[in-house]
Design a protein around this motif. Structure first.
Motif, mmCIF file in Angstrom:
data_model
loop_
_atom_site.group_PDB
_atom_site.id
_atom_site.type_symbol
_atom_site.label_atom_id
_atom_site.label_comp_id
_atom_site.label_asym_id
_atom_site.label_seq_id
_atom_site.Cartn_x
_atom_site.Cartn_y
_atom_site.Cartn_z
ATOM 1 N N ASN A 118 0.855 -1.189 0.000
ATOM 2 C CA ASN A 118 0.000 0.000 0.000
ATOM 3 C C ASN A 118 0.892 1.241 0.000
ATOM 4 N N PRO A 119 0.717 2.131 -0.984
ATOM 5 C CA PRO A 119 1.595 3.311 -1.068
ATOM 6 C C PRO A 119 1.331 4.350 0.005
ATOM 7 N N LEU A 120 0.286 4.182 0.805
ATOM 8 C CA LEU A 120 -0.008 5.149 1.858
ATOM 9 C C LEU A 120 0.493 4.674 3.223
ATOM 10 N N ALA A 121 1.176 3.533 3.266
ATOM 11 C CA ALA A 121 1.671 3.010 4.536
ATOM 12 C C ALA A 121 2.969 3.710 4.926
ATOM 13 N N PRO A 161 5.264 4.745 8.995
ATOM 14 C CA PRO A 161 5.153 4.729 10.460
ATOM 15 C C PRO A 161 4.214 5.811 10.977
ATOM 16 N N TYR A 162 4.096 6.914 10.240
ATOM 17 C CA TYR A 162 3.237 8.016 10.683
ATOM 18 C C TYR A 162 1.762 7.689 10.465
ATOM 19 N N THR A 163 1.413 7.208 9.270
ATOM 20 C CA THR A 163 0.005 6.943 8.975
ATOM 21 C C THR A 163 -0.506 5.685 9.668
ATOM 22 N N LEU A 164 0.373 4.775 10.065
ATOM 23 C CA LEU A 164 -0.067 3.558 10.749
ATOM 24 C C LEU A 164 -0.049 3.693 12.271
ATOM 25 N N GLY A 165 0.305 4.845 12.773
ATOM 26 C CA GLY A 165 0.217 5.076 14.214
ATOM 27 C C GLY A 165 1.454 4.680 15.006
ATOM 28 N N ILE A 166 2.497 4.160 14.340
ATOM 29 C CA ILE A 166 3.690 3.756 15.100
ATOM 30 C C ILE A 166 4.442 4.989 15.603
ATOM 31 N N SER A 167 4.470 6.057 14.810
ATOM 32 C CA SER A 167 5.078 7.305 15.286
ATOM 33 C C SER A 167 4.286 7.865 16.464
ATOM 34 N N GLY A 177 -3.864 -8.166 11.941
ATOM 35 C CA GLY A 177 -3.688 -8.657 10.569
ATOM 36 C C GLY A 177 -3.663 -10.172 10.502
ATOM 37 N N ARG A 178 -3.069 -10.787 11.524
ATOM 38 C CA ARG A 178 -3.006 -12.259 11.550
ATOM 39 C C ARG A 178 -4.404 -12.859 11.657
ATOM 40 N N LEU A 179 -5.236 -12.234 12.489
ATOM 41 C CA LEU A 179 -6.607 -12.735 12.623
ATOM 42 C C LEU A 179 -7.392 -12.581 11.325
ATOM 43 N N GLN A 180 -6.974 -11.600 10.503
ATOM 44 C CA GLN A 180 -7.660 -11.351 9.225
ATOM 45 C C GLN A 180 -6.863 -11.935 8.051
ATOM 46 N N HIS A 181 -6.001 -12.945 8.341
ATOM 47 C CA HIS A 181 -5.219 -13.635 7.308
ATOM 48 C C HIS A 181 -4.284 -12.677 6.557
ATOM 49 N N MET A 182 -3.746 -11.700 7.292
ATOM 50 C CA MET A 182 -2.770 -10.755 6.758
ATOM 51 C C MET A 182 -3.287 -10.009 5.530
ATOM 52 N N ASN A 183 -4.559 -9.742 5.534
ATOM 53 C CA ASN A 183 -5.121 -8.946 4.448
ATOM 54 C C ASN A 183 -4.578 -7.514 4.541
ATOM 55 N N ALA A 184 -4.070 -6.992 3.425
ATOM 56 C CA ALA A 184 -3.428 -5.671 3.458
ATOM 57 C C ALA A 184 -4.391 -4.585 3.910
ATOM 58 N N ARG A 185 -5.658 -4.671 3.449
ATOM 59 C CA ARG A 185 -6.641 -3.659 3.837
ATOM 60 C C ARG A 185 -6.889 -3.693 5.347
ATOM 61 N N LEU A 230 -6.343 -0.680 8.136
ATOM 62 C CA LEU A 230 -7.399 -0.254 9.069
ATOM 63 C C LEU A 230 -6.938 -0.422 10.517
ATOM 64 N N ALA A 231 -6.220 -1.511 10.790
ATOM 65 C CA ALA A 231 -5.689 -1.711 12.146
ATOM 66 C C ALA A 231 -4.715 -0.584 12.498
ATOM 67 N N GLY A 232 -3.912 -0.171 11.532
ATOM 68 C CA GLY A 232 -2.984 0.937 11.766
ATOM 69 C C GLY A 232 -3.710 2.235 12.083
ATOM 70 N N ILE A 233 -4.828 2.463 11.399
ATOM 71 C CA ILE A 233 -5.605 3.689 11.668
ATOM 72 C C ILE A 233 -6.189 3.645 13.075
ATOM 73 N N VAL A 234 -6.668 2.467 13.497
ATOM 74 C CA VAL A 234 -7.189 2.312 14.859
ATOM 75 C C VAL A 234 -6.083 2.608 15.880
ATOM 76 N N VAL A 235 -4.902 2.047 15.631
ATOM 77 C CA VAL A 235 -3.770 2.277 16.541
ATOM 78 C C VAL A 235 -3.407 3.764 16.578
ATOM 79 N N LEU A 236 -3.468 4.415 15.422
ATOM 80 C CA LEU A 236 -3.142 5.843 15.351
ATOM 81 C C LEU A 236 -4.072 6.650 16.261
ATOM 82 N N PHE A 237 -5.385 6.432 16.129
ATOM 83 C CA PHE A 237 -6.333 7.195 16.952
ATOM 84 C C PHE A 237 -6.176 6.862 18.437
#
Length: 355
Positions: A106-109, A111-117, A161-169, A173-180
């Motif tokens: 995904n070109p929008l991934a 550390p900042y957009t996924l909440g790791i920052s 992601g593991r629970l969702q079979h590592m689906n990229a989408r 979404l998990a990254g966005i949840v972590v960000l908020f």
């Protein structure tokens, strides 16, 4: 058939010739990036409230840090550690962004957009609030706390992601949840902080190089080198993963384990970058795009060039932050956001127009 006819019948550009030309072009781009970074670094060091000519700068650098002249203090104690910190922090964010975009396809991934920052920012803010230290060393408490929270965020994203079979989408979404989630915790830390601590936290979250020093350079640089060395043996696996999970698994690659390893390495890179200069956005998003446009998806060239582009962008942002208002240094996180938002908007519009 004569020898001449055999030569004439050969294709003008045999596949190995094309590959050699392509590799040569990519290597030249890497060298060009290194030279550009070196020159931008020299300009950054010579720029400030007391500008230095190129000759004065070279003379001061060659004289070493032991001199007593004013220029020695300006270069060796004030500006050189800041510029070198720009190099390693930008390279860390660029490499982390490149790894994440490959992992998630995904070109929008980043550390900042996924909440790791944001997670690393919460850890550092928590350490500032509580005075957390490691073995009595106060400055070490901030990077350790940042790495722990960044690692927890990465594990959370990976587990979802593991629970969702590592689906990229699902991973995005998990990254966005972590960000908020971690942005809410950052707000809580600010709400609980005393006014003087709150000022430190808010200024730190802007992303600033004012507190960069030789310690920040050595610690962030050591982390970057260790992670880069750890990534090298995984380059071919990442190249295989970039063409799809099914093809990578058909080659015997355990994609789930590879993702976990890379997520943790990205956490280390992000914590090493964020813990000394604060949260700096968009470098990890923009640098991989520029690298991909120049060298494509071959991870042997794409990842080093992502790191180089990250270092170049952050050093250029440092230079711009000194020039916007003469005599005043604008926090570098504001500059990178001002540059990154139009780029992200352009990318969204361009991608939206594709079928």
């Amino acid at each position: 058939m004569t020898e001449r006819s055999l030569i004439a019948s050969r294709p003008a550009n045999p596949p190995e010739g094309i590959y050699s030309q392509l590799s040569g072009r990519r290597k030249r781009l890497l060298w060009l990036g290194l030279v550009s970074l070196f020159l931008t670094g020299l300009i950054d060091i010579s720029t400030g409230s007391s500008p230095l000519s190129f000759g004065e700068l070279l003379q001061t650098l060659l004289a070493g840090p032991e001199g007593t002249a004013l220029n020695t203090t300006i270069v060796w104690q004030l500006r050189l550690p800041v510029t070198l910190t720009c190099f390693v922090v930008g390279a860390s964010l660029g490499l982390a962004g490149g790894l994440m975009q490959t992992l998630l396809a995904n070109p929008l991934a980043s550390p900042y957009t996924l909440g790791i920052s944001a997670a690393a920012g919460f850890g550092a803010g928590f350490a500032l609030l509580t005075g957390f230290s490691v073995a009595g060393i106060h400055w070490l408490g901030i990077p350790v706390a940042a790495f722990v929270t960044a690692g927890l965020a990465s594990l959370g994203i990976w587990q979802i992601g593991r629970l969702q079979h590592m689906n990229a989408r699902s991973l995005i979404l998990a990254g966005i949840v972590v960000l908020f989630f971690f942005q809410a915790l950052q707000s809580l830390v600010q709400y609980l902080a005393a006014p003087e601590v709150l000022q430190q936290i808010v200024f730190w979250l802007f992303g600033s190089l004012l507190k960069a020093n030789w310690t920040s350079f050595w610690v962030s640089g050591l982390i970057f080198i260790c992670v880069f060395l750890a990534v090298i043996p995984r380059v071919w696996k990442l190249t295989a993963l970039s063409v799809g999970d099914d093809k990578a698994q058909a080659l015997g690659i355990k994609t789930s384990r590879l993702r976990l390893e890379i997520f943790l390495l990205c956490s280390l890179l992000t914590a090493g970058a964020v813990s000394f200069v604060g949260t700096i956005g968009f470098v990890g998003l923009v640098a991989p795009h520029l690298a991909r446009m120049l060298v494509g998806e071959d991870q042997r060239f794409y990842l080093p060039l992502s790191a180089l582009m990250g270092a170049l962008i952050l050093t250029a942002a440092s230079l711009v932050s000194k020039l916007i208002v003469p005599g005043t240094i604008i926090p570098i996180g504001i500059v990178t956001s001002l540059v990154g938002v139009p780029f992200l908007l352009y990318f969204l519009i361009r991608e939206g127009g594709r079928p």
